[in-house]
Design a protein around this motif. Structure first.
Motif, PDB file in Angstrom:
ATOM      1  N   PRO A 344       0.852  -1.304   0.022  1.00  0.00           N
ATOM      2  CA  PRO A 344       0.034  -0.022  -0.050  1.00  0.00           C
ATOM      3  C   PRO A 344       0.869   1.395  -0.092  1.00  0.00           C
ATOM      4  O   PRO A 344       0.397   2.215  -0.888  1.00  0.00           O
ATOM      5  CB  PRO A 344      -0.758  -0.115   1.307  1.00  0.00           C
ATOM      6  CG  PRO A 344      -0.833  -1.609   1.769  1.00  0.00           C
ATOM      7  CD  PRO A 344       0.384  -2.149   1.149  1.00  0.00           C
ATOM      8  N   PHE A 347       1.981   1.854  -3.325  1.00  0.00           N
ATOM      9  CA  PHE A 347       1.250   2.631  -4.399  1.00  0.00           C
ATOM     10  C   PHE A 347       0.874   4.055  -4.275  1.00  0.00           C
ATOM     11  O   PHE A 347       0.973   4.799  -5.101  1.00  0.00           O
ATOM     12  CB  PHE A 347      -0.073   1.637  -4.261  1.00  0.00           C
ATOM     13  CG  PHE A 347      -0.023   0.384  -5.186  1.00  0.00           C
ATOM     14  CD1 PHE A 347      -0.461   0.743  -6.671  1.00  0.00           C
ATOM     15  CD2 PHE A 347      -0.059  -0.634  -4.932  1.00  0.00           C
ATOM     16  CE1 PHE A 347      -0.177  -0.305  -7.389  1.00  0.00           C
ATOM     17  CE2 PHE A 347      -0.009  -1.860  -5.586  1.00  0.00           C
ATOM     18  CZ  PHE A 347      -0.145  -1.646  -7.036  1.00  0.00           C
ATOM     19  N   LEU A 350       3.656   6.003  -5.449  1.00  0.00           N
ATOM     20  CA  LEU A 350       3.813   6.026  -6.805  1.00  0.00           C
ATOM     21  C   LEU A 350       2.700   7.245  -7.256  1.00  0.00           C
ATOM     22  O   LEU A 350       2.841   7.892  -8.015  1.00  0.00           O
ATOM     23  CB  LEU A 350       3.325   4.672  -7.546  1.00  0.00           C
ATOM     24  CG  LEU A 350       4.234   3.718  -7.823  1.00  0.00           C
ATOM     25  CD1 LEU A 350       3.903   2.404  -8.350  1.00  0.00           C
ATOM     26  CD2 LEU A 350       5.322   4.444  -8.745  1.00  0.00           C
ATOM     27  N   PHE A 351       1.328   6.987  -7.007  1.00  0.00           N
ATOM     28  CA  PHE A 351       0.539   8.092  -7.284  1.00  0.00           C
ATOM     29  C   PHE A 351       0.975   9.633  -6.848  1.00  0.00           C
ATOM     30  O   PHE A 351       0.803  10.481  -7.870  1.00  0.00           O
ATOM     31  CB  PHE A 351      -0.480   7.664  -6.539  1.00  0.00           C
ATOM     32  CG  PHE A 351      -1.529   6.705  -7.371  1.00  0.00           C
ATOM     33  CD1 PHE A 351      -1.715   6.584  -8.426  1.00  0.00           C
ATOM     34  CD2 PHE A 351      -2.331   5.613  -6.181  1.00  0.00           C
ATOM     35  CE1 PHE A 351      -2.373   5.395  -8.958  1.00  0.00           C
ATOM     36  CE2 PHE A 351      -2.829   4.501  -6.892  1.00  0.00           C
ATOM     37  CZ  PHE A 351      -2.971   4.279  -8.211  1.00  0.00           C
ATOM     38  N   LEU A 354       3.512  10.456  -9.252  1.00  0.00           N
ATOM     39  CA  LEU A 354       2.848  10.839 -10.856  1.00  0.00           C
ATOM     40  C   LEU A 354       2.175  12.432 -10.516  1.00  0.00           C
ATOM     41  O   LEU A 354       2.541  13.181 -11.525  1.00  0.00           O
ATOM     42  CB  LEU A 354       1.461   9.901 -10.914  1.00  0.00           C
ATOM     43  CG  LEU A 354       2.036   8.410 -11.430  1.00  0.00           C
ATOM     44  CD1 LEU A 354       0.942   7.680 -11.528  1.00  0.00           C
ATOM     45  CD2 LEU A 354       2.832   8.611 -12.796  1.00  0.00           C
ATOM     46  N   GLY A 355       1.687  12.587  -9.440  1.00  0.00           N
ATOM     47  CA  GLY A 355       1.059  13.976  -9.358  1.00  0.00           C
ATOM     48  C   GLY A 355       2.276  14.842  -9.175  1.00  0.00           C
ATOM     49  O   GLY A 355       2.268  16.287  -9.963  1.00  0.00           O
ATOM     50  N   MET A 357       5.282  14.764 -10.501  1.00  0.00           N
ATOM     51  CA  MET A 357       5.854  15.246 -11.964  1.00  0.00           C
ATOM     52  C   MET A 357       5.179  16.160 -12.669  1.00  0.00           C
ATOM     53  O   MET A 357       5.687  16.871 -13.550  1.00  0.00           O
ATOM     54  CB  MET A 357       6.015  13.654 -12.588  1.00  0.00           C
ATOM     55  CG  MET A 357       7.290  12.900 -11.968  1.00  0.00           C
ATOM     56  SD  MET A 357       6.994  11.369 -12.862  1.00  0.00           S
ATOM     57  CE  MET A 357       7.609  11.898 -14.483  1.00  0.00           C
ATOM     58  N   LEU A 358       3.655  15.958 -12.327  1.00  0.00           N
ATOM     59  CA  LEU A 358       2.905  16.778 -13.127  1.00  0.00           C
ATOM     60  C   LEU A 358       2.940  18.417 -12.571  1.00  0.00           C
ATOM     61  O   LEU A 358       2.865  19.227 -13.346  1.00  0.00           O
ATOM     62  CB  LEU A 358       1.436  16.562 -12.927  1.00  0.00           C
ATOM     63  CG  LEU A 358       1.163  15.158 -13.600  1.00  0.00           C
ATOM     64  CD1 LEU A 358      -0.476  14.949 -13.372  1.00  0.00           C
ATOM     65  CD2 LEU A 358       1.011  15.379 -15.147  1.00  0.00           C
TER      66      LEU A 358
ATOM     67  N   PHE B  84       5.138   7.962 -20.086  1.00  0.00           N
ATOM     68  CA  PHE B  84       4.526   9.205 -19.151  1.00  0.00           C
ATOM     69  C   PHE B  84       5.257  10.495 -19.450  1.00  0.00           C
ATOM     70  O   PHE B  84       4.529  11.727 -19.539  1.00  0.00           O
ATOM     71  CB  PHE B  84       4.499   8.700 -17.692  1.00  0.00           C
ATOM     72  CG  PHE B  84       3.724   9.586 -16.744  1.00  0.00           C
ATOM     73  CD1 PHE B  84       2.547   9.584 -17.037  1.00  0.00           C
ATOM     74  CD2 PHE B  84       4.270  10.254 -15.924  1.00  0.00           C
ATOM     75  CE1 PHE B  84       1.779  10.337 -16.027  1.00  0.00           C
ATOM     76  CE2 PHE B  84       3.624  11.256 -14.940  1.00  0.00           C
ATOM     77  CZ  PHE B  84       2.317  11.014 -15.066  1.00  0.00           C
ATOM     78  N   ILE B  88       3.650  14.140 -20.520  1.00  0.00           N
ATOM     79  CA  ILE B  88       3.603  15.448 -19.850  1.00  0.00           C
ATOM     80  C   ILE B  88       3.971  16.482 -20.734  1.00  0.00           C
ATOM     81  O   ILE B  88       3.438  17.559 -20.689  1.00  0.00           O
ATOM     82  CB  ILE B  88       4.581  15.390 -18.543  1.00  0.00           C
ATOM     83  CG1 ILE B  88       3.986  14.707 -17.615  1.00  0.00           C
ATOM     84  CG2 ILE B  88       4.558  16.789 -17.979  1.00  0.00           C
ATOM     85  CD1 ILE B  88       4.617  14.309 -16.365  1.00  0.00           C
ATOM     86  N   PHE B  97      -2.230  10.463 -16.132  1.00  0.00           N
ATOM     87  CA  PHE B  97      -2.313  10.272 -14.641  1.00  0.00           C
ATOM     88  C   PHE B  97      -3.620   9.511 -14.418  1.00  0.00           C
ATOM     89  O   PHE B  97      -3.538   8.542 -13.459  1.00  0.00           O
ATOM     90  CB  PHE B  97      -2.047  11.742 -14.004  1.00  0.00           C
ATOM     91  CG  PHE B  97      -2.277  11.549 -12.467  1.00  0.00           C
ATOM     92  CD1 PHE B  97      -1.234  10.835 -11.636  1.00  0.00           C
ATOM     93  CD2 PHE B  97      -3.556  12.084 -11.944  1.00  0.00           C
ATOM     94  CE1 PHE B  97      -1.374  10.845 -10.304  1.00  0.00           C
ATOM     95  CE2 PHE B  97      -3.656  11.899 -10.510  1.00  0.00           C
ATOM     96  CZ  PHE B  97      -2.664  11.333  -9.726  1.00  0.00           C
ATOM     97  N   MET B 104      -4.691   1.107 -11.808  1.00  0.00           N
ATOM     98  CA  MET B 104      -4.242   0.749 -10.398  1.00  0.00           C
ATOM     99  C   MET B 104      -5.240   0.724  -9.282  1.00  0.00           C
ATOM    100  O   MET B 104      -5.226  -0.424  -8.765  1.00  0.00           O
ATOM    101  CB  MET B 104      -3.038   1.591 -10.021  1.00  0.00           C
ATOM    102  CG  MET B 104      -1.685   1.391 -10.973  1.00  0.00           C
ATOM    103  SD  MET B 104      -0.437   2.348  -9.917  1.00  0.00           S
ATOM    104  CE  MET B 104       0.867   2.272 -11.077  1.00  0.00           C
ATOM    105  N   LEU B 108      -5.801  -2.376  -7.000  1.00  0.00           N
ATOM    106  CA  LEU B 108      -5.905  -2.357  -5.642  1.00  0.00           C
ATOM    107  C   LEU B 108      -7.373  -2.588  -4.888  1.00  0.00           C
ATOM    108  O   LEU B 108      -7.336  -3.264  -3.812  1.00  0.00           O
ATOM    109  CB  LEU B 108      -5.669  -0.630  -5.185  1.00  0.00           C
ATOM    110  CG  LEU B 108      -4.308  -0.413  -5.392  1.00  0.00           C
ATOM    111  CD1 LEU B 108      -3.973   1.196  -4.846  1.00  0.00           C
ATOM    112  CD2 LEU B 108      -3.403  -1.111  -4.338  1.00  0.00           C
ATOM    113  N   LEU B 111      -6.790  -5.999  -4.232  1.00  0.00           N
ATOM    114  CA  LEU B 111      -6.073  -6.266  -2.915  1.00  0.00           C
ATOM    115  C   LEU B 111      -6.936  -6.089  -1.574  1.00  0.00           C
ATOM    116  O   LEU B 111      -6.691  -6.894  -0.748  1.00  0.00           O
ATOM    117  CB  LEU B 111      -4.846  -5.109  -2.870  1.00  0.00           C
ATOM    118  CG  LEU B 111      -3.902  -5.461  -1.675  1.00  0.00           C
ATOM    119  CD1 LEU B 111      -3.120  -6.744  -1.753  1.00  0.00           C
ATOM    120  CD2 LEU B 111      -3.048  -3.972  -1.660  1.00  0.00           C
TER     121      LEU B 111
END
Lengths: 406, 140
Positions: A344, A347, A350-351, A354-355, A357-358, B84, B88, B97, B104, B108, B111
Motif C-alpha cells: 500500500p 502504491f 507512486l500516485f 505521478l502528481g 511530476m505533473l 509518461f 507530460i 495520470f 491501478m 488495488l 488487494l
C-alpha cells in the motif's frame, strides 16, 4: 561490449566479412569474464561479510589464509570441490542435480545489463530493468525445484517459504523501481543513469520525499528477494536446518551460495543505478564524457568505475551490517510486512510521484528546490547514522577491538 | 540488438558451464563412497518417516494468484511508465495520470478484497459460530 567490439574492429581494421564472427567470439569470452567476475565477487563478499561480522561481534574473523585472510574463499571453494557429492536415494535425481544450475544461471544472467561505467557493460538492452527483474526470477524455479526434488521435509518447507517470500516481495521490488522509469522515460539501465547527474541533488533518490521512501522500500524488498537476514526464512538455520539446500553437499551446495551472494550485487547495483546516480561523475556532464577522446576518456572511465564501486560498497556494507544487527522475522510477519505495509505504501507513493511530476517537473525551479531540500534531509540521515555509530563505539570502547589490520 | 541478446545467451551458457565444469573437475578429485545410511534423507539423525512429497498447504496457492495479478499489472504499467514523461511534455499528463490511476485502483480493489477476506494472513482465522453456552442451573 559494443564498445570493445568497435574498438577491436577499428584498431585491427577487421574486414566486414569477419566482423560478426569477431563480435560473437568477443561476446562469449566476455560472458565468461562476467561469470568469473560474479563468482569472485561472491567470494570476496563472503570474506568481507565474515570480517565485518567479526568486527561487529568484537572478534577478528578469518585472517589465516593469504594476506589478512583474503584467500579464505579460495580455500573454501577448493574444499567444496573435493567434497563428496551425496545424492539422497529418495530424491528425484535429474531434478535434484539440475536445480543448482538454474540458480546460478538465473543470477549470472542478471549481470549482463548492469553497467560499471559509461562503456563497461555486458549489453545495454533497451528493456534492461524489466529484464533484470524477469531473469532473476529464474532462480526461484531452482529454489522450488531443489526443495521439491530433495524429498526432505526441511527442503520442502524451505522451498515453499522461499517461493512465497520471493514471489511476494517481487511486487514492491518492481514497483519501487518504477519511478526511475517514470522519470527517465526508458528501461535501459545506461539511459536511466544518463538521465541523472553527478551531484546528489541530481540523483533520483532525492527527487521527492516519496522517492526517499521508495528507496527504503526497495532496499527492504531487495533484502527479501535475496533471502538476506532479516528475511532469510527460506534457510533459517535455527528452524529449518538449511532450508531448501539441506540435502546438498559439495559444489552443488556452493552453487546456491554463489547465486545468493552474487544476487547482492544485482540488488545493490539496481539501487545505485535507479536511485543513487550510477557512475555519474560530479561536475562532469554526460556530453563531456561522450566527447572525450584518448587519455581523457580512460580517465573518465576509471573515475566513473571508482564512483560506481564506491556506491556499491556503501550499499552492500549496509546489507552486511543489517545482517548482523537485526533478528529474523517470522514467516507470518514476513507476509504482513509485504502485503499490508510495503505494497500500500508503494502504491500511494507512486500516485504521489505521478502528481509530483505533473506539478513540479524535473527541470523546474520548484523541482530543483525540492531536490536540494531532500538532499539536505538525506545528508542529515547520513550524519545521524555516523553520529549513532560513533556514540555506540565510544560507549563500548574498552570492550571493543578496533585495530584494523589484523 | 541481436548482438545484445546473444550476450544474454552467452552468459546463460557460461553460467551453465561454470557449474558443469567445476563439478566435472570435482568428479576426478572427490571421493565417491555412497551407502544406504549416508544416502538417507536427513531428518535430524532419525530414519525418515514417510515421504516429503505430500499435498502442501494451499495457502501458497492464493498468494501465488494475487502475485500473478500484480505481476501482470507491473508488466502493463512499465510501458506506460516509459512514455509518461512524453505525455507530460505533450500536455497530456493529467490524462495519463487519470488513466494510470483508474487502472491501478481497480487492482488495488482486488488487494482490499483479499485483505478483508483475511487471505493475506499466514495463519488464517476461520470464524466459527460461537459455541452454545450451557445455561447456569440447567446442566445439559
Amino acid at each position: 561490449m559494443r564498445a570493445l567490439v568497435d574498438l577491436l574492429n577499428r584498431s585491427f581494421a577487421v574486414p566486414a566479412v569477419y566482423q560478426p564472427y569477431l563480435a560473437a567470439g568477443v561476446i562469449f569470452v566476455l560472458a565468461f569474464v562476467i561469470v568469473v567476475f560474479a563468482a569472485v565477487y561472491s567470494g570476496v563478499l563472503i570474506f568481507a561479510e565474515r570480517r565485518v561480522a567479526g568486527r561487529i561481534m568484537s572478534r577478528i574473523g578469518p585472517n589465516r589464509v593469504g594476506p589478512h585472510g583474503l584467500l579464505q574463499f579460495v580455500a573454501d571453494a577448493v574444499k567444496l570441490i573435493v567434497k563428496e557429492d551425496i545424492i539422497p536415494d529418495a530424491s528425484d535425481r535429474p531434478l535434484y542435480r539440475f536445480a543448482p544450475y538454474l540458480m546460478t544461471m538465473g543470477v549470472f544472467a542478471g549481470f549482463v545489463v548492469l553497467p560499471l561505467s559509461p562503456h563497461v557493460i555486458g549489453a545495454d538492452l533497451n528493456i534492461g530493468l524489466l529484464y533484470v527483474l524477469a531473469i532473476t526470477a529464474i532462480a526461484v524455479v531452482g529454489v522450488l525445484m531443489s526443495g521439491w526434488a530433495s524429498n526432505s521435509k526441511w527442503s520442502l518447507f524451505g522451498g515453499m517459504r522461499s517461493a512465497a517470500q520471493i514471489v511476494s516481495y517481487e511486487i514492491p521490488n518492481a514497483l519501487a523501481l518504477l519511478p526511475g522509469v517514470l522519470l527517465a522515460g526508458t528501461l535501459s539501465t545506461q539511459a536511466i543513469i544518463r538521465a541523472q547527474g553527478g551531484w546528489p541533488w541530481e540523483w533520483y533518490v532525492f527527487h521527492s520525499p516519496m522517492m526517499l521512501a521508495l528507496f527504503v522500500i526497495y532496499f527492504i524488498a531487495a533484502l527479501a528477494e535475496g533471502a538476506r537476514i532479516p528475511f532469510d526464512l527460506p534457510e533459517g538455520e535455527s528452524e529449518l536446518v538449511a532450508g531448501y539446500f539441506t540435502e546438498y553437499t559439495g559444489f552443488r551446495f556452493a552453487a546456491y551460495f554463489v547465486g545468493e551472494l552474487a544476487h547482492t550485487w544485482i540488488a545493490g547495483s539496481l539501487a545505485v543505478i535507479v536511485f543513487l546516480g550510477g557512475w555519474q561523475i560530479p561536475g562532469v556532464s554526460v556530453a563531456e564524457i561522450d566527447a572525450a577522446q584518448g587519455g581523457m576518456l580512460w580517465l573518465y572511465e576509471a573515475l566513473a568505475l571508482a564512483i560506481f564501486v564506491l556506491k556499491m560498497i556503501f550499499v552492500v556494507f549496509l546489507m552486511i551490517q543489517l545482517r548482523w544487527t537485526l533478528p529474523r522475522v517470522r514467516v507470518d510477519q514476513m507476509m504482513v510486512i509485504c502485503w499490508k505495509y510495503l505494497l500500500p505504501i508503494t502504491f500511494v507513493a507512486l500516485f504521489l510521484i505521478l502528481g509530483f511530476m505533473l506539478v513540479w517537473p524535473w527541470e523546474s525551479v520548484g523541482g530543483l528546490l525540492w531536490r536540494v531540500a531532500m538532499t539536505a534531509v538525506g545528508l542529515g540521515v547520513v550524519v545521524v547514522y555516523f553520529w549513532r555509530v560513533r556514540y555506540n563505539i565510544v560507549a563500548a570502547r574498552d570492550r571493543l577491538y578496533l585495530k584494523f589490520w589484523i | 540488438m541481436e548482438l545484445d541478446f546473444l550476450a544474454v545467451l552467452a552468459v546463460f551458457v557460461a553460467g551453465f558451464l561454470f557449474v558443469f565444469l567445476t563439478l566435472t573437475v570435482g568428479k576426478l578429485l572427490r571421493p565417491h563412497n555412497p551407502y544406504p545410511d549416508k544416502n538417507a534423507t536427513y531428518e535430524c539423525g532419525e530414519r525418515p518417516i514417510g515421504e516429503a512429497w505430500i499435498q502442501f498447504n494451499p495457502r501458497f496457492y492464493l498468494i501465488a494468484l494475487i502475485f500473478l495479478i500484480f505481476d501482470v499489472e507491473i508488466a502493463f504499467v512499465f510501458p506506460i511508465a516509459t512514455v509518461f514523461k512524453r505525455f507530460i511534455a505533450e500536455g497530456n499528463g493529467v490524462l495519463a495520470f487519470v488513466e494510470l490511476f483508474i487502472f491501478m485502483a481497480v487492482l488495488l480493489l482486488g488487494l482490499v478484497y483479499v485483505w478483508v477476506k483475511g487471505d493475506l494472513m499466514w495463519v488464517k482465522q476461520i470464524t466459527r459460530p460461537a459455541p452454545v453456552k450451557a445455561e447456569p442451573g440447567n446442566p445439559t
